[in-house]
Design an enzyme around this catalytic site. Structure first.
Site, PDB file in Angstrom:
ATOM      1  N   GLU A   1      -0.006   6.303  13.421  1.00 24.30           N
ATOM      2  CA  GLU A   1      -1.313   5.768  13.805  1.00 24.30           C
ATOM      3  C   GLU A   1      -1.351   4.245  13.803  1.00 24.30           C
ATOM      4  O   GLU A   1      -2.135   3.649  14.531  1.00 24.30           O
ATOM      5  CB  GLU A   1      -2.424   6.325  12.914  1.00 24.30           C
ATOM      6  CG  GLU A   1      -2.425   5.799  11.505  1.00 24.30           C
ATOM      7  CD  GLU A   1      -3.483   6.444  10.634  1.00 24.30           C
ATOM      8  OE1 GLU A   1      -4.389   5.724  10.193  1.00 24.30           O
ATOM      9  OE2 GLU A   1      -3.386   7.660  10.409  1.00 24.30           O
ATOM     10  N   ASP A   2      -0.491   3.597  13.016  1.00 27.01           N
ATOM     11  CA  ASP A   2      -0.571   2.143  12.859  1.00 27.01           C
ATOM     12  C   ASP A   2       0.588   1.361  13.461  1.00 27.01           C
ATOM     13  O   ASP A   2       0.570   0.133  13.434  1.00 27.01           O
ATOM     14  CB  ASP A   2      -0.659   1.779  11.376  1.00 27.01           C
ATOM     15  CG  ASP A   2      -1.975   2.193  10.739  1.00 27.01           C
ATOM     16  OD1 ASP A   2      -2.916   2.529  11.475  1.00 27.01           O
ATOM     17  OD2 ASP A   2      -2.047   2.185   9.501  1.00 27.01           O
TER      18      ASP A   2
ATOM     19  N   HIS B   1       0.844  -1.208   0.000  1.00 28.20           N
ATOM     20  CA  HIS B   1       0.000   0.000   0.000  1.00 28.20           C
ATOM     21  C   HIS B   1       0.875   1.253   0.000  1.00 28.20           C
ATOM     22  O   HIS B   1       0.644   2.191  -0.778  1.00 28.20           O
ATOM     23  CB  HIS B   1      -0.935  -0.006   1.206  1.00 28.20           C
ATOM     24  CG  HIS B   1      -1.532   1.337   1.507  1.00 28.20           C
ATOM     25  ND1 HIS B   1      -2.441   1.946   0.681  1.00 28.20           N
ATOM     26  CD2 HIS B   1      -1.327   2.182   2.553  1.00 28.20           C
ATOM     27  CE1 HIS B   1      -2.785   3.120   1.203  1.00 28.20           C
ATOM     28  NE2 HIS B   1      -2.120   3.284   2.330  1.00 28.20           N
TER      29      HIS B   1
ATOM     30  N   HIS C   1       2.995   7.894   5.823  1.00 27.77           N
ATOM     31  CA  HIS C   1       1.715   8.523   6.149  1.00 27.77           C
ATOM     32  C   HIS C   1       0.898   7.792   7.218  1.00 27.77           C
ATOM     33  O   HIS C   1       0.072   8.405   7.865  1.00 27.77           O
ATOM     34  CB  HIS C   1       0.876   8.767   4.884  1.00 27.77           C
ATOM     35  CG  HIS C   1       0.233   7.555   4.298  1.00 27.77           C
ATOM     36  ND1 HIS C   1       0.865   6.766   3.364  1.00 27.77           N
ATOM     37  CD2 HIS C   1      -0.982   7.004   4.510  1.00 27.77           C
ATOM     38  CE1 HIS C   1       0.050   5.773   3.021  1.00 27.77           C
ATOM     39  NE2 HIS C   1      -1.063   5.887   3.703  1.00 27.77           N
ATOM     40  N   ASP C   2       1.108   6.517   7.455  1.00 33.33           N
ATOM     41  CA  ASP C   2       0.372   5.788   8.507  1.00 33.33           C
ATOM     42  C   ASP C   2       1.269   5.372   9.673  1.00 33.33           C
ATOM     43  O   ASP C   2       0.832   4.628  10.546  1.00 33.33           O
ATOM     44  CB  ASP C   2      -0.263   4.520   7.911  1.00 33.33           C
ATOM     45  CG  ASP C   2      -1.435   4.816   7.002  1.00 33.33           C
ATOM     46  OD1 ASP C   2      -2.150   5.806   7.261  1.00 33.33           O
ATOM     47  OD2 ASP C   2      -1.646   4.058   6.041  1.00 33.33           O
TER      48      ASP C   2
END
Length: 93
Positions: A70-71, A36, A66-67
């Site tokens: 948060e991840d 991704h 970008h993640d």
């Protein structure tokens, strides 16, 4: 290796490890999450061809990370150390 290749390789390795440490996959598949991130980055690279004032290096790092906060268990301090404060602040709430 060009500067952009170096930035891409360093950033994707960091992001891939962090997401793999969480056993993160693309939802609904068994593909590793880095696929991704790579796809998002490809879209950024394609878009960069349409402007002369595009900061491609910055955009590559943004797309690949970008993640990240948060991840994963990545901290703001890790991002500052690995990249810089400008990149880290993009992802800090």
């Amino acid at each position: 290796m060009t500067e952009l290749q170096t930035i891409y390789q360093r950033t994707i390795k960091f992001a891939a490890k962090k997401h793999a440490d969480q056993n993160q996959v693309i939802p609904g598949t068994n593909l590793p999450y880095v696929v991704h991130l790579s796809n998002v980055t490809m879209e950024i690279l394609l878009a960069s061809q349409n402007t002369t004032t595009f900061n491609t290096a910055f955009a590559i790092q943004t797309a690949l990370l970008h993640d990240i906060l948060e991840d994963t268990q990545t901290t703001f301090e890790e991002l500052v150390t690995e990249f810089d404060e400008e990149i880290a602040r993009l992802f800090w709430p």
